[in-house]
Write a protein that holds these residues in place. Structure first.
Motif, PDB file in Angstrom:
ATOM      1  N   LYS A  75       4.768 -21.855  14.490  1.00  0.00           N
ATOM      2  CA  LYS A  75       5.791 -22.061  12.763  1.00  0.00           C
ATOM      3  C   LYS A  75       7.390 -22.332  13.704  1.00  0.00           C
ATOM      4  O   LYS A  75       7.261 -21.954  14.936  1.00  0.00           O
ATOM      5  CB  LYS A  75       5.532 -20.973  12.281  1.00  0.00           C
ATOM      6  N   LEU A  76       8.449 -23.082  13.140  1.00  0.00           N
ATOM      7  CA  LEU A  76       8.938 -23.045  12.976  1.00  0.00           C
ATOM      8  C   LEU A  76       9.670 -22.018  13.508  1.00  0.00           C
ATOM      9  O   LEU A  76       9.708 -20.733  13.226  1.00  0.00           O
ATOM     10  CB  LEU A  76      10.014 -23.809  12.072  1.00  0.00           C
ATOM     11  N   HIS A  78       6.334 -28.419  19.011  1.00  0.00           N
ATOM     12  CA  HIS A  78       5.333 -29.766  19.418  1.00  0.00           C
ATOM     13  C   HIS A  78       5.746 -30.045  21.320  1.00  0.00           C
ATOM     14  O   HIS A  78       5.465 -29.428  21.769  1.00  0.00           O
ATOM     15  CB  HIS A  78       5.318 -31.135  18.776  1.00  0.00           C
ATOM     16  N   ARG A  79       7.414 -31.220  20.812  1.00  0.00           N
ATOM     17  CA  ARG A  79       7.850 -31.070  22.375  1.00  0.00           C
ATOM     18  C   ARG A  79       9.227 -31.250  21.590  1.00  0.00           C
ATOM     19  O   ARG A  79       9.821 -31.658  22.878  1.00  0.00           O
ATOM     20  CB  ARG A  79       7.437 -33.184  22.512  1.00  0.00           C
ATOM     21  N   GLY A  80       9.711 -30.703  20.845  1.00  0.00           N
ATOM     22  CA  GLY A  80      10.512 -30.585  20.962  1.00  0.00           C
ATOM     23  C   GLY A  80      11.951 -31.735  19.998  1.00  0.00           C
ATOM     24  O   GLY A  80      13.010 -30.575  20.624  1.00  0.00           O
ATOM     25  N   PHE A  90      16.016 -22.218  10.726  1.00  0.00           N
ATOM     26  CA  PHE A  90      15.450 -22.517  11.641  1.00  0.00           C
ATOM     27  C   PHE A  90      16.753 -23.283  12.339  1.00  0.00           C
ATOM     28  O   PHE A  90      17.278 -23.687  12.226  1.00  0.00           O
ATOM     29  CB  PHE A  90      13.837 -22.619  10.958  1.00  0.00           C
ATOM     30  N   HIS A  91      15.538 -22.527  13.842  1.00  0.00           N
ATOM     31  CA  HIS A  91      15.723 -23.438  14.810  1.00  0.00           C
ATOM     32  C   HIS A  91      15.663 -24.677  14.553  1.00  0.00           C
ATOM     33  O   HIS A  91      13.870 -25.190  14.008  1.00  0.00           O
ATOM     34  CB  HIS A  91      15.578 -23.921  16.525  1.00  0.00           C
ATOM     35  N   ASN A  92      15.730 -25.770  14.875  1.00  0.00           N
ATOM     36  CA  ASN A  92      16.189 -27.754  13.879  1.00  0.00           C
ATOM     37  C   ASN A  92      15.340 -27.937  15.701  1.00  0.00           C
ATOM     38  O   ASN A  92      15.546 -29.231  16.094  1.00  0.00           O
ATOM     39  CB  ASN A  92      17.145 -28.519  13.741  1.00  0.00           C
ATOM     40  N   THR A  93      13.919 -27.440  15.928  1.00  0.00           N
ATOM     41  CA  THR A  93      13.319 -28.127  17.201  1.00  0.00           C
ATOM     42  C   THR A  93      11.984 -27.498  16.305  1.00  0.00           C
ATOM     43  O   THR A  93      11.399 -27.013  16.499  1.00  0.00           O
ATOM     44  CB  THR A  93      13.960 -27.377  18.315  1.00  0.00           C
TER      45      THR A  93
END
Length: 421
Positions: free
Chosen positions: A149-150, A101-103, A95-98
């Protein structure tokens, strides 16, 4: 402004830069090194990131680094934080590790273990499949959890190796064919029953392509790598134009031994990008330690013969590997900026091997710690020289540097293909 900041800026000249790169690559003299700006210009580095590292399949790690459900590891691909996690069903996901919500980054450690993925900023919580489980009542009754979702990343595994692709649609290639062969060649090692013994992260002040170019030839080995040449034969494989009759006879003798134990060894190429080949080490040596003796007392998988040499696995743009009888070594290169790279080296042993009893990490890493540092110095001096206003592309030796020619041609062809779409 530093060079990393370039990735965060939209330049009105990007279209012009892309056209200039296409022109340079189409006009470049094959079998010669690349134009200066492709090694040191921050804007053209951004093109490398967008067209190579954000579109091609990348090696990121081994499944035995995250053996249990909830185990995770993190990596950054040119400022893009990535999360690799084993889910509740035992599958490896990326997954992108962000946080949605606000990144904020969700997992901030290099490795860890979780029941769920909890953002440290506002405690939004996800399961290991990327589903949002908790966002708090503050989001209101109309908030749709399913839409937050992620963000997933394409992820494939092949008998222990983990590859990701950041593109929305991965490129069409012979990559799946390579993975099928990789699984067959890795079968003897039983990667699920290995563990990470030790790793190093080396910061190198050189463009990522210079790191790969240095790796793709041993022209420099006799003058730079005394520790490595205690065990390594300089010939890249049996097709090496420098190969002697004595070397070819030695390879044939060892191949017969490997056949007797059903150990795969035939040379396999998948274009210029991926390669599998088993090569013997110097006679009388077993593995790449300083004296050639075994580095671990526990052999890997079903292996009984410690004279397996090295199964060399190449995956462009960012990995080469040495699989041996008692331990194996994987290398990963990631770009940081136009003139900076990170080289990660990891040593793996049987999962039941006991440190201090069956193996010693200093013994495992001594040869490659020395070799990596020697290569770092070579790469950094190469970068400094290329930065000269008087640098111009120079010729590669077709006899000693054909691996470099293959890499540079793969890079040029791949970049042109992506830029033309």
């Amino acid at each position: 402004m530093n060079q990393n900041d370039i990735l965060n800026i939209t330049y009105p000249s990007m279209d012009v830069a892309r056209e200039e790169v296409k022109h340079m690559l189409s006009e470049r003299q094959t079998d010669y090194s690349l134009p200066r700006s492709l090694y040191n210009d921050p804007l053209l580095f951004r093109i490398d990131v967008e067209e190579i590292f954000q579109k091609e399949w990348l090696f990121v790690g081994m499944t035995s680094e995250i053996p249990q459900k909830g185990d995770y590891s993190t990596v950054e691909i040119a400022q893009d934080p990535v999360l690799i996690v084993r889910d509740a069903d035992g599958h490896v996901n990326a997954f992108h590790n962000t946080c949605r919500h606000r990144g904020s980054r969700i997992c901030t450690e290099h490795r860890g273990k979780v029941a769920n993925l909890v953002c440290p900023y506002h405690q939004w919580t996800y399961d290991t499949k990327g589903n949002l489980l908790f966002a708090g009542t503050e989001m209101g009754d109309e908030f749709d959890m399913q839409k937050h979702k992620l963000s997933p990343i394409h992820c494939k595994t092949a008998d222990g190796f983990i590859f990701i692709c950041l593109a929305e649609t991965p490129p069409e290639s012979d990559f799946d064919e390579f993975l099928t062969s990789l699984e067959a060649y890795m079968e003897p090692y039983d990667i699920d029953n290995t563990k990470l013994a030790v790793e190093s992260n080396m910061y190198e002040k050189a463009n990522w392509k210079l790191v790969l170019e240095n790796n793709r030839e041993c022209y420099h080995c006799s003058g730079s790598h005394p520790e490595l040449l205690n065990t390594l034969l300089e010939w890249d494989d049996t097709t090496d134009p420098r190969a002697t009759p004595e070397f070819l006879a030695y390879c044939e003798r060892m191949a017969n031994e490997w056949d007797d134990e059903q150990i795969p060894h035939a040379h396999k190429n998948f274009g210029k990008r991926n390669r599998l080949v088993r090569m013997p080490l110097k006679e009388g040596t077993s593995v790449m330690t300083i004296d050639g003796a075994r580095g671990s007392q526990k052999m890997l998988g079903r292996i009984k013969n410690d004279k397996l040499g090295s199964l060399r696995i190449l995956h462009l743009p960012n990995s080469w590997n040495h699989m041996q009888s008692d331990h194996f070594i994987v290398f990963r290169v990631l770009p940081i900026s136009a003139q900076e790279s990170m080289v990660t080296t990891k040593w793996f042993v049987h999962k039941d091997a006991v440190e201090g009893v069956d193996y010693d990490t200093d013994t495992l890493r001594r040869v490659w710690d020395a070799t990596n540092d020697q290569d770092r110095k070579l790469g950094e001096e190469n970068q400094r020289g290329i930065n000269s206003l008087r640098y111009q592309p120079g010729p590669y030796s077709k006899t000693f540097e054909y691996g470099v020619i293959d890499f540079v041609n793969w890079y040029a062809d791949t970049l042109q293909q992506h830029l033309s779409r």
